[in-house]
Design an enzyme around this catalytic site. Sequence first.
Site, PDB file in Angstrom:
ATOM      1  N   TYR A 196      83.302  38.373  14.065  1.00 13.17           N
ATOM      2  CA  TYR A 196      83.421  39.012  15.383  1.00 13.17           C
ATOM      3  C   TYR A 196      84.695  38.509  16.079  1.00 13.17           C
ATOM      4  O   TYR A 196      85.493  39.291  16.601  1.00 13.17           O
ATOM      5  CB  TYR A 196      82.180  38.686  16.223  1.00 13.17           C
ATOM      6  N   SER A 252      87.707  39.534  23.847  1.00  8.57           N
ATOM      7  CA  SER A 252      86.676  38.531  24.146  1.00  8.57           C
ATOM      8  C   SER A 252      87.333  37.165  24.208  1.00  8.57           C
ATOM      9  O   SER A 252      88.350  36.931  23.542  1.00  8.57           O
ATOM     10  CB  SER A 252      85.608  38.509  23.047  1.00  8.57           C
TER      11      SER A 252
HETATM   12  N1  LIG Z   1      78.460  40.696  26.838  1.00 10.53           N
HETATM   13  C1  LIG Z   1      79.321  39.757  26.541  1.00 10.53           C
HETATM   14  O1  LIG Z   1      79.048  38.564  26.756  1.00 10.53           O
HETATM   15  C2  LIG Z   1      80.662  40.108  25.936  1.00 10.53           C
HETATM   16  C3  LIG Z   1      81.643  39.104  25.870  1.00 10.53           C
HETATM   17  C4  LIG Z   1      82.883  39.416  25.330  1.00 10.53           C
HETATM   18  C5  LIG Z   1      83.154  40.678  24.862  1.00 10.53           C
HETATM   19  N2  LIG Z   1      82.180  41.648  24.935  1.00 10.53           N
HETATM   20  C6  LIG Z   1      82.524  42.978  24.441  1.00 10.53           C
HETATM   21  O2  LIG Z   1      82.261  43.924  25.450  1.00 10.53           O
HETATM   22  C7  LIG Z   1      82.057  45.208  24.866  1.00 10.53           C
HETATM   23  C8  LIG Z   1      80.802  45.820  25.441  1.00 10.53           C
HETATM   24  O3  LIG Z   1      79.716  45.002  25.080  1.00 10.53           O
HETATM   25  P1  LIG Z   1      78.440  44.790  26.017  1.00 10.53           P
HETATM   26  O4  LIG Z   1      78.177  43.347  26.061  1.00 10.53           O
HETATM   27  O5  LIG Z   1      78.570  45.568  27.261  1.00 10.53           O
HETATM   28  O6  LIG Z   1      77.327  45.389  25.025  1.00 10.53           O
HETATM   29  P2  LIG Z   1      76.196  46.515  25.205  1.00 10.53           P
HETATM   30  O7  LIG Z   1      75.537  46.460  26.520  1.00 10.53           O
HETATM   31  O8  LIG Z   1      75.385  46.417  23.946  1.00 10.53           O
HETATM   32  O9  LIG Z   1      77.043  47.861  25.173  1.00 10.53           O
HETATM   33  C9  LIG Z   1      77.664  48.300  24.014  1.00 10.53           C
HETATM   34  C10 LIG Z   1      77.965  49.764  24.201  1.00 10.53           C
HETATM   35  O10 LIG Z   1      78.686  50.195  23.050  1.00 10.53           O
HETATM   36  C11 LIG Z   1      77.952  51.257  22.434  1.00 10.53           C
HETATM   37  N3  LIG Z   1      78.200  51.165  21.004  1.00 10.53           N
HETATM   38  C12 LIG Z   1      77.897  50.168  20.151  1.00 10.53           C
HETATM   39  N4  LIG Z   1      78.274  50.478  18.918  1.00 10.53           N
HETATM   40  C13 LIG Z   1      78.846  51.707  18.991  1.00 10.53           C
HETATM   41  C14 LIG Z   1      79.431  52.577  18.044  1.00 10.53           C
HETATM   42  N5  LIG Z   1      79.470  52.269  16.749  1.00 10.53           N
HETATM   43  N6  LIG Z   1      79.925  53.748  18.478  1.00 10.53           N
HETATM   44  C15 LIG Z   1      79.860  54.100  19.778  1.00 10.53           C
HETATM   45  N7  LIG Z   1      79.318  53.318  20.709  1.00 10.53           N
HETATM   46  C16 LIG Z   1      78.819  52.141  20.315  1.00 10.53           C
HETATM   47  C17 LIG Z   1      76.520  51.040  22.847  1.00 10.53           C
HETATM   48  O11 LIG Z   1      75.730  52.226  22.767  1.00 10.53           O
HETATM   49  P3  LIG Z   1      74.940  52.607  21.412  1.00 10.53           P
HETATM   50  O12 LIG Z   1      74.277  51.364  20.926  1.00 10.53           O
HETATM   51  O13 LIG Z   1      73.995  53.674  21.835  1.00 10.53           O
HETATM   52  O14 LIG Z   1      75.970  53.101  20.461  1.00 10.53           O
HETATM   53  C18 LIG Z   1      76.713  50.640  24.291  1.00 10.53           C
HETATM   54  O15 LIG Z   1      77.003  51.751  25.093  1.00 10.53           O
HETATM   55  C19 LIG Z   1      82.028  44.981  23.353  1.00 10.53           C
HETATM   56  O16 LIG Z   1      83.285  45.308  22.800  1.00 10.53           O
HETATM   57  C20 LIG Z   1      81.765  43.492  23.240  1.00 10.53           C
HETATM   58  O17 LIG Z   1      82.249  42.968  22.026  1.00 10.53           O
HETATM   59  C21 LIG Z   1      80.956  41.386  25.458  1.00 10.53           C
END
Ligand SMILES: NC(=O)c1ccc[n+]([C@@H]2O[C@H](COP(=O)([O-])OP(=O)(O)OC[C@H]3O[C@@H](n4cnc5c(N)ncnc54)[C@H](OP(=O)(O)O)[C@@H]3O)[C@@H](O)[C@H]2O)c1
Length: 248
Positions: free
Chosen positions: A149, A136
Amino acid sequence: MRLKDKIAVITGGSTGIGLASAKRFAAEGAKVYITGRRQAALDAAVSEIGNGARGLQGDVAKLEDLDRIFETIRDEVGHIDVLFANAGIGLLAPLGEITPEHFDELFNINVRGMVFTVQKGLPLMGKGGAIILTGSTTGVMGTPAFSVYSAGKAAIRNFARSWALDLKGTGIRVNVISPGPTETPALSEVARSTGNKDAMYDGLISMTPLGRIADASETAAAALFLASEDSSFMTGSEVFVDGGAAQV
Ligand SMILES: NC(=O)c1ccc[n+]([C@@H]2O[C@H](COP(=O)([O-])OP(=O)(O)OC[C@H]3O[C@@H](n4cnc5c(N)ncnc54)[C@H](OP(=O)(O)O)[C@@H]3O)[C@@H](O)[C@H]2O)c1
């Protein structure tokens, strides 16, 4: 068809960045395995992804779930070409309000879960394999109320540097993809938890030179680059997909 006949595994592939990447990888010819904790979300995602995609339920914080997932993949297809350790959560807590539970939940999923995802998937990988870790922009920045985080994401950055050395001679590459603010259920939930979602989005947009929040498909495009031979001479690197937010 940059991933024709490749086997790709994406943890946290049921929504957001993982789902967008799964759709993109499948469109480029990969058979994609996605994981996540909620079966219903996995089922919905699998029907969107196509190309023989499979959903395997599991929590990356539970080692027995990871063992079962990789055993299933080994039994079904025997190997992995692309391992995208993407599952993660975001939670806010300012210094003074950081509880052991907050720390443990974030580190167990985002850091420990990522480490053992890669370690347990690695025996199925070989020459030409690509590992992608989701970092991130906050891993290289200070962000209020987001220190645990952010520190976890900084840790992920170093795992890629050190693992690039551990993987020397294997032909397996490991890189980090670091999104800036990206429209996903996670971002929406973190913003809502502040009590003023619009203000948080406005703040994120104002600090981003491109002046908007990313669509997850834009992050997926960079993930495809790291997954494919297009990035064949890259390992230990970090690719930011952040509209310039952490670059200026
Ligand atoms: N969106 C942003 O602005 C942003 C920015 C920087 C980095 N990121 C990173 O990008 C990645 C994806 O995030 P996203 O924004 O796409 O979030 P998201 O839409 O909430 O997706 C998260 C995914 O991870 C799964 N997940 C969460 N906890 C889990 C666990 N303990 N075991 C297995 N699966 C798990 C969720 O499914 P379940 O809940 O069903 O488990 C979902 O499929 C993360 O690492 C996040 O930190 C996001």
